[in-house]
Scaffold this active site. Structure first.
Site, mmCIF file in Angstrom:
data_model
loop_
_atom_site.group_PDB
_atom_site.id
_atom_site.type_symbol
_atom_site.label_atom_id
_atom_site.label_comp_id
_atom_site.label_asym_id
_atom_site.label_seq_id
_atom_site.Cartn_x
_atom_site.Cartn_y
_atom_site.Cartn_z
ATOM 1 N N GLU A 1 -4.237 1.414 -5.870
ATOM 2 C CA GLU A 1 -3.341 0.386 -6.406
ATOM 3 C C GLU A 1 -3.324 0.532 -7.919
ATOM 4 O O GLU A 1 -4.244 1.099 -8.519
ATOM 5 C CB GLU A 1 -3.782 -1.019 -6.003
ATOM 6 C CG GLU A 1 -3.469 -1.392 -4.561
ATOM 7 C CD GLU A 1 -1.977 -1.434 -4.237
ATOM 8 O OE1 GLU A 1 -1.157 -1.189 -5.146
ATOM 9 O OE2 GLU A 1 -1.637 -1.700 -3.072
ATOM 10 N N CYS B 1 0.875 -1.168 0.000
ATOM 11 C CA CYS B 1 0.000 0.000 0.000
ATOM 12 C C CYS B 1 0.909 1.213 0.000
ATOM 13 O O CYS B 1 1.583 1.503 0.987
ATOM 14 C CB CYS B 1 -0.898 0.009 1.238
ATOM 15 S SG CYS B 1 -1.940 1.500 1.343
#
Length: 253
Positions: free
Chosen positions: A115, A2
């Site tokens: 993402e 992340c």
């Protein structure tokens, strides 16, 4: 991993949502940030015994920390830029994280995270293009990402220097499931509301029960503009679905 997330909720909203007892960020109110990158300041919820507490009990607090964990033994704080994530599979054993995992766990509030999926298309240099996606709770509520925090002492500064101590954090990641795994194989480990107290409790030294694969999380995903690729861009438009994405997002779990 992340490596980028959004957190636009105001401090007072977070104080109420996470049932915080002590505002440890009274002098540090962060602006809404739709493009949080490593080394930026972020809000963190933790539980510690205040220095002047007559009761000696842990108190839930909201603090501001720098994203990118710097272990207490580090010689150079720049190492934090490489330690923005801790893998759930090794967090309890790795020297960089194991002490924090046992004693200094926190929650990192977020509205959602980004993402990038690798596309078959290539750019002018022949490199594969990447499409950014925004992953967030379907109900619009906040995410509570599992995190760790550390204190680092700058030995070159006197004790009364406000910059003598640096407080940093990292996000624990786990294997992405279902549709999320089609975009990236990792995702933040999320802590359910009913387990916040146990996760934050510094008296719980063995937190191994939390190290489980991601389950149903009620998240949705949609493609967003490549404007998010640049940390110079910041605003609510970064989390809006692309016109070609169907508008409502694709259900993940």
């Amino acid at each position: 991993m992340c490596g980028r997330f959004a957190s636009a909720r105001g401090k007072h909203e977070l104080l109420e949502e996470f049932e915080v007892e002590l505002d440890g960020a009274a002098d540090d109110e962060l602006r809404p940030d739709y493009n949080i990158a490593p080394t930026k300041p972020v809000y963190a919820v933790l539980s510690r015994v205040p220095k002047q507490s007559p009761e000696g009990r842990p108190v839930r607090q909201l603090r501001v920390m720098k994203w990118g964990l710097v272990p207490s033994w580090a010689k150079d704080p720049s190492i934090g830029a490489k330690m923005i994530n801790a893998r759930v599979e090794t967090v309890a054993e790795k020297p960089s994280f194991r002490r924090a995992f046992a004693e200094r766990r926190c929650l990192l509030p977020a509205d959602g995270y980004f993402e990038w999926a690798v596309l078959e298309e290539t750019d002018a240099k022949g490199k594969p293009k990447k499409q950014p996606y925004y992953v967030h709770p379907a109900d619009g509520g906040p995410m509570a990402m599992a995190g760790l925090y550390e204190f680092w002492r700058d030995r070159g500064r006197p004790d009364d220097d406000p910059l003598a101590w640096l407080t940093t954090c990292t996000i624990i990641t786990t294997s992405a499931v279902d549709e999320a795994g089609k975009v990236h194989d990792r995702m933040p480990m999320l802590i359910e509301r009913g387990r916040w107290a146990d996760w934050l409790d510094p008296g719980v030294a063995d937190a191994g029960e939390f190290l489980i694969p991601a389950g149903s999380t009620g998240l949705v995903i949609h493609p967003v503009s490549t404007a998010v690729n640049s940390v110079r861009n910041n605003g609510p438009e970064l989390v809006e679905p692309l016109a070609t994405g169907g508008g409502g997002g694709q259900a993940l779990f």
